[in-house]
Design a protein around this motif. Sequence first.
Motif, PDB file in Angstrom:
ATOM      1  N   UNK A  69      -5.346  -9.065   0.432  1.00 24.76           N
ATOM      2  CA  UNK A  69      -6.091  -8.171   1.699  1.00 24.76           C
ATOM      3  C   UNK A  69      -4.783  -8.601   2.439  1.00 24.76           C
ATOM      4  N   UNK A  70      -4.854  -8.293   3.518  1.00 25.64           N
ATOM      5  CA  UNK A  70      -3.295  -7.762   4.326  1.00 25.64           C
ATOM      6  C   UNK A  70      -2.786  -9.320   5.151  1.00 25.64           C
ATOM      7  N   UNK A  71      -3.017 -10.735   5.016  1.00 29.57           N
ATOM      8  CA  UNK A  71      -2.516 -11.953   5.952  1.00 29.57           C
ATOM      9  C   UNK A  71      -1.607 -12.223   5.495  1.00 29.57           C
ATOM     10  N   UNK A  75       4.090  -8.664  10.567  1.00 28.26           N
ATOM     11  CA  UNK A  75       4.775  -8.485  10.445  1.00 28.26           C
ATOM     12  C   UNK A  75       5.718  -8.363   9.103  1.00 28.26           C
ATOM     13  N   UNK A  76       6.675  -8.292   8.296  1.00 31.75           N
ATOM     14  CA  UNK A  76       7.096  -7.422   6.709  1.00 31.75           C
ATOM     15  C   UNK A  76       6.608  -8.756   5.969  1.00 31.75           C
ATOM     16  N   UNK A  77       7.275 -10.156   5.897  1.00 35.89           N
ATOM     17  CA  UNK A  77       7.583 -10.902   5.733  1.00 35.89           C
ATOM     18  C   UNK A  77       6.627 -12.037   5.801  1.00 35.89           C
ATOM     19  N   UNK A 111       5.159  -7.703  -0.274  1.00 36.64           N
ATOM     20  CA  UNK A 111       4.521  -7.075  -1.486  1.00 36.64           C
ATOM     21  C   UNK A 111       5.481  -8.631  -2.632  1.00 36.64           C
ATOM     22  N   UNK A 112       6.525  -9.090  -2.649  1.00 36.64           N
ATOM     23  CA  UNK A 112       7.061 -10.147  -2.994  1.00 36.64           C
ATOM     24  C   UNK A 112       5.308 -11.679  -3.791  1.00 36.64           C
ATOM     25  N   UNK A 113       5.095 -11.661  -2.275  1.00 39.76           N
ATOM     26  CA  UNK A 113       4.627 -13.073  -3.061  1.00 39.76           C
ATOM     27  C   UNK A 113       3.153 -12.151  -2.791  1.00 39.76           C
ATOM     28  N   UNK A 114       2.419 -10.527  -2.705  1.00 35.61           N
ATOM     29  CA  UNK A 114       1.320 -10.915  -3.749  1.00 35.61           C
ATOM     30  C   UNK A 114       1.442 -10.115  -4.974  1.00 35.61           C
ATOM     31  N   UNK A 186       1.495  -1.858 -10.581  1.00 38.27           N
ATOM     32  CA  UNK A 186       2.289  -1.201  -9.729  1.00 38.27           C
ATOM     33  C   UNK A 186       2.905  -1.338  -8.735  1.00 38.27           C
ATOM     34  N   UNK A 187       2.475  -2.634  -8.000  1.00 42.47           N
ATOM     35  CA  UNK A 187       3.659  -3.003  -7.284  1.00 42.47           C
ATOM     36  C   UNK A 187       5.009  -3.362  -7.694  1.00 42.47           C
ATOM     37  N   UNK A 188       5.266  -4.000  -9.072  1.00 39.22           N
ATOM     38  CA  UNK A 188       6.230  -4.712  -9.336  1.00 39.22           C
ATOM     39  C   UNK A 188       7.517  -3.685 -10.009  1.00 39.22           C
ATOM     40  N   UNK A 189       6.384  -2.093 -10.234  1.00 38.39           N
ATOM     41  CA  UNK A 189       7.273  -1.055 -11.642  1.00 38.39           C
ATOM     42  C   UNK A 189       7.711  -0.351 -10.197  1.00 38.39           C
TER      43      UNK A 189
END
Length: 216
Positions: A69-71, A75-77, A111-114, A186-189
């Motif tokens: 989700x979006x928890x 902010x972006x981090x 993104x990295x955390x996800x 998808x998030x990595x590449x």
Amino acid sequence: MPDTDIDLASLLCSRLCHDLLSPVGAMNNGLELLADENDPEMQKRCLQLLTDSAKSAADKLKFFRLAFGAAGGFGPSVDPAEARAVIEPLVTGSGRTQLIWSVPSELLSKRVVKILLNLVFIANDMLVRGGTLSVGAENRGEEQEIVISATGPKVILDDAIKAALAGNLEEDAIDSRTAAAWMVRGLVVRDGGVLQLAEPDAETKIFGAIIRSPAV
């Protein structure tokens, strides 16, 4: 929203519901038993079942809220401590798996955390009989590296999940089992990142991901 994104969201929701079914079902069974039970000792066991099941459901919801989700605030981090707080109960709750955490305290992008959370999710499922799950991350300016190692007496990675991580799974073959792996890929590449799997021996599998920041 494109149909592919809607389908992926639906599959992730299906996986979430699948994982919540067991603790919620156990709570329902505990309530039914408690309603018909007069023995104090059995009532105590029923209450313990309810307590354990409620904690398991809450822990999974907190994890999935951040992983799918979006928890993590507006902010972006995200603070890595928040990621660890939802990972630890998921990994160590069974008492069979040890978590080794080697992630610096500096903020990570959502993104990295996800990506990290979903790779942990996949790696934890691989440890069929428990073992050790090591999580590491490093910030190298325009690149972030994640390394997750799963070691145990029986480490199994589903072939379909392996194909999804490698980018070899057709979109129409994605299901609730492979949706998280597909999303991670998808998030990595994106922006030229790299996702790799190493299998040094039968008891160890290692995920490595290099995530690159988008070009400005």
